[in-house]
Design an enzyme around this catalytic site. Structure first.
Site, mmCIF file in Angstrom:
data_model
loop_
_atom_site.group_PDB
_atom_site.id
_atom_site.type_symbol
_atom_site.label_atom_id
_atom_site.label_comp_id
_atom_site.label_asym_id
_atom_site.label_seq_id
_atom_site.Cartn_x
_atom_site.Cartn_y
_atom_site.Cartn_z
ATOM 1 N N ILE A 9 0.817 -1.212 0.000
ATOM 2 C CA ILE A 9 0.000 0.000 0.000
ATOM 3 C C ILE A 9 0.853 1.266 0.000
ATOM 4 O O ILE A 9 0.335 2.377 -0.067
ATOM 5 C CB ILE A 9 -0.967 0.019 1.212
ATOM 6 C CG1 ILE A 9 -0.210 -0.178 2.528
ATOM 7 C CG2 ILE A 9 -2.034 -1.041 1.057
ATOM 8 C CD1 ILE A 9 -1.076 -0.104 3.772
ATOM 9 N N GLY A 10 2.164 1.121 0.081
ATOM 10 C CA GLY A 10 3.061 2.273 0.026
ATOM 11 C C GLY A 10 4.480 1.829 -0.237
ATOM 12 O O GLY A 10 4.870 0.712 0.123
ATOM 13 N N GLY A 12 8.648 3.446 -0.439
ATOM 14 C CA GLY A 12 9.583 4.554 -0.310
ATOM 15 C C GLY A 12 10.998 4.108 -0.619
ATOM 16 O O GLY A 12 11.232 2.957 -0.998
ATOM 17 N N PHE A 14 13.418 3.583 1.391
ATOM 18 C CA PHE A 14 14.052 2.690 2.353
ATOM 19 C C PHE A 14 13.223 1.458 2.666
ATOM 20 O O PHE A 14 13.649 0.587 3.427
ATOM 21 C CB PHE A 14 14.329 3.429 3.675
ATOM 22 C CG PHE A 14 13.088 3.793 4.441
ATOM 23 C CD1 PHE A 14 12.570 2.936 5.386
ATOM 24 C CD2 PHE A 14 12.444 4.988 4.206
ATOM 25 C CE1 PHE A 14 11.431 3.263 6.088
ATOM 26 C CE2 PHE A 14 11.307 5.336 4.913
ATOM 27 C CZ PHE A 14 10.791 4.459 5.847
ATOM 28 N N THR A 16 8.986 -0.629 2.366
ATOM 29 C CA THR A 16 7.611 -0.708 1.889
ATOM 30 C C THR A 16 6.639 -0.778 3.052
ATOM 31 O O THR A 16 7.013 -1.093 4.187
ATOM 32 C CB THR A 16 7.412 -1.968 1.022
ATOM 33 O OG1 THR A 16 7.713 -3.129 1.806
ATOM 34 C CG2 THR A 16 8.309 -1.940 -0.210
ATOM 35 N N VAL A 17 5.376 -0.505 2.751
ATOM 36 C CA VAL A 17 4.287 -0.728 3.697
ATOM 37 C C VAL A 17 3.297 -1.660 3.017
ATOM 38 O O VAL A 17 2.884 -1.416 1.874
ATOM 39 C CB VAL A 17 3.591 0.584 4.104
ATOM 40 C CG1 VAL A 17 2.417 0.275 5.042
ATOM 41 C CG2 VAL A 17 4.562 1.521 4.800
ATOM 42 N N LYS A 36 5.356 -2.265 8.182
ATOM 43 C CA LYS A 36 6.371 -1.393 7.598
ATOM 44 C C LYS A 36 7.684 -2.160 7.629
ATOM 45 O O LYS A 36 8.116 -2.612 8.690
ATOM 46 C CB LYS A 36 6.464 -0.106 8.431
ATOM 47 C CG LYS A 36 7.045 1.091 7.725
ATOM 48 C CD LYS A 36 6.836 2.336 8.597
ATOM 49 C CE LYS A 36 7.345 3.589 7.933
ATOM 50 N NZ LYS A 36 7.108 4.785 8.770
ATOM 51 N N ASP A 129 8.533 16.200 12.958
ATOM 52 C CA ASP A 129 8.068 16.216 11.565
ATOM 53 C C ASP A 129 6.539 16.171 11.494
ATOM 54 O O ASP A 129 5.958 15.380 10.747
ATOM 55 C CB ASP A 129 8.667 15.032 10.797
ATOM 56 C CG ASP A 129 8.643 15.248 9.282
ATOM 57 O OD1 ASP A 129 8.531 16.407 8.843
ATOM 58 O OD2 ASP A 129 8.746 14.258 8.539
#
Length: 333
Positions: A9-10, A12, A14, A16-17, A36, A129
């Site tokens: 579902i995601g 990046g 570094f 995945t999700v 994650k 953040d």
């Protein structure tokens, strides 16, 4: 706990999700979770996030962590943390969808975010953040529950930051000027998030990074307060956008501000800050603050860069910091 990895579902730079489900019907875990993952060799940030989330578990406004483990995928060791699944996406997606938010809804969402930030601060951490991408939307009982996520840049309050951290649009003056990231910086970022909920646009109207950092750190400017919010809302934002961090309101003070305390629905009240373990003292009134920030800077110039050009150069042209762990993510579903 044994679990099964589902669809991604995601993604990046570094890791995945993915969706995840327990192998057995265990009552203590939800039927659907998010996992994650990153390679063990690159998992230091993820391990740090798990460590912090474990200490913050129990607050309804913070994404819950259900544990971690190491698996082997295609011969590669992967570090995984199992998280609460945010089925409704994040606040940034909601804002960009063009869905109109009424003031009552903005107050409710702001209250939840502020409660989460207050809990983080009371437990002795700084998120570092806070931004709409890191505010996740979960389906509650007849309502949307907002939960703060992505603690990869979080740190202990009072500990020095490891380089320049944060996302430029949400960075506070002291973060830009002095590389100071403490609880007050989260409050500045909170103001930026509320501005976005009101206007649908970032708090700063600026496309050039150098100009943005200059305006935030080296001028007396603050984001322009929108006219389309009540006087209570305008005053709430002014309390978030006090440039001197020693005079900026705390989360505990903001929760008593009329913008959040009026029109309060007891059903969405979650956790009293007075019930939390206190790890540092907070001002008890608007006047209970130390000496002014500008005075303290003048007394200790070693805390800040003395050359505006050099400082902007460090931020823009030097070894670029990892300003975000989520902006580079590709939403797959």
């Amino acid at each position: 706990m044994e679990w099964i990895k589902g669809e991604m579902i995601g993604k990046g730079s570094f890791g995945t999700v993915n969706m995840a489900t327990p192998r057995k019907n265990l009552n203590e875990f939800p039927s659907v979770m998010a996992v994650k993952s990153s390679m063990v060799s690159q998992s230091s940030m993820l391990e740090k996030e798990k460590e912090i989330l474990t200490q913050l578990n129990g607050c309804p406004q913070i994404l819950q962590c259900f544990g971690d483990d190491v698996t082997v995928e295609n011969g590669v060791q992967m570090y995984n943390i199992l998280l609460e699944f945010a089925s409704l996406g994040n606040l940034s997606q909601l804002i960009k969808s063009g869905s109109s938010m009424g003031e009552s809804e903005i107050r409710n969402y702001t209250r939840m975010i502020t409660q989460g930030i207050g809990y983080i601060h009371e437990m002795g951490f700084v998120h570092s953040d806070i931004k709409p991408q890191n505010i996740l939307l979960c389906s509650g009982e007849g309502q949307i529950d907002l939960k703060i996520a992505d603690f990869g840049l979080a740190k202990r309050s009072g500990k020095s930051s490891n380089g320049f951290i944060g996302t430029p649009l949400y960075m506070s003056p002291e973060s830009v000027l002095c590389n100071e990231n403490e609880t007050a910086s989260d409050i500045w970022a909170l103001g930026c998030v509320v501005m976005e909920m009101i206007t649908g646009k970032p708090a700063w109207k600026c496309s050039d990074l150098s100009n943005l950092l200059y305006r935030i750190g080296f001028t007396e400017q603050v984001p322009e307060i929108p006219s389309e919010i009540s006087e209570e809302g305008k005053d709430f934002l002014r309390k978030c956008f006090i440039r001197d961090p020693t005079k900026r309101w705390t989360a505990e003070m903001l929760l008593r501000h009329p913008f959040l305390s009026n029109d309060f629905d007891a059903q969405v009240s979650t956790i009293s800050l007075k019930e939390l373990k206190r790890t540092h003292s907070s001002p008890k009134s608007t006047f209970d603050f130390p000496e002014s920030w500008s005075d303290s800077i003048e007394k200790d110039e070693s805390n800040c860069s003395t050359c505006l050009k050099d400082r902007i150069g460090e931020l823009v042209l030097g070894k670029e910091p990892n300003w975000s762990t989520s902006d580079s993510w590709i939403v797959v579903r």
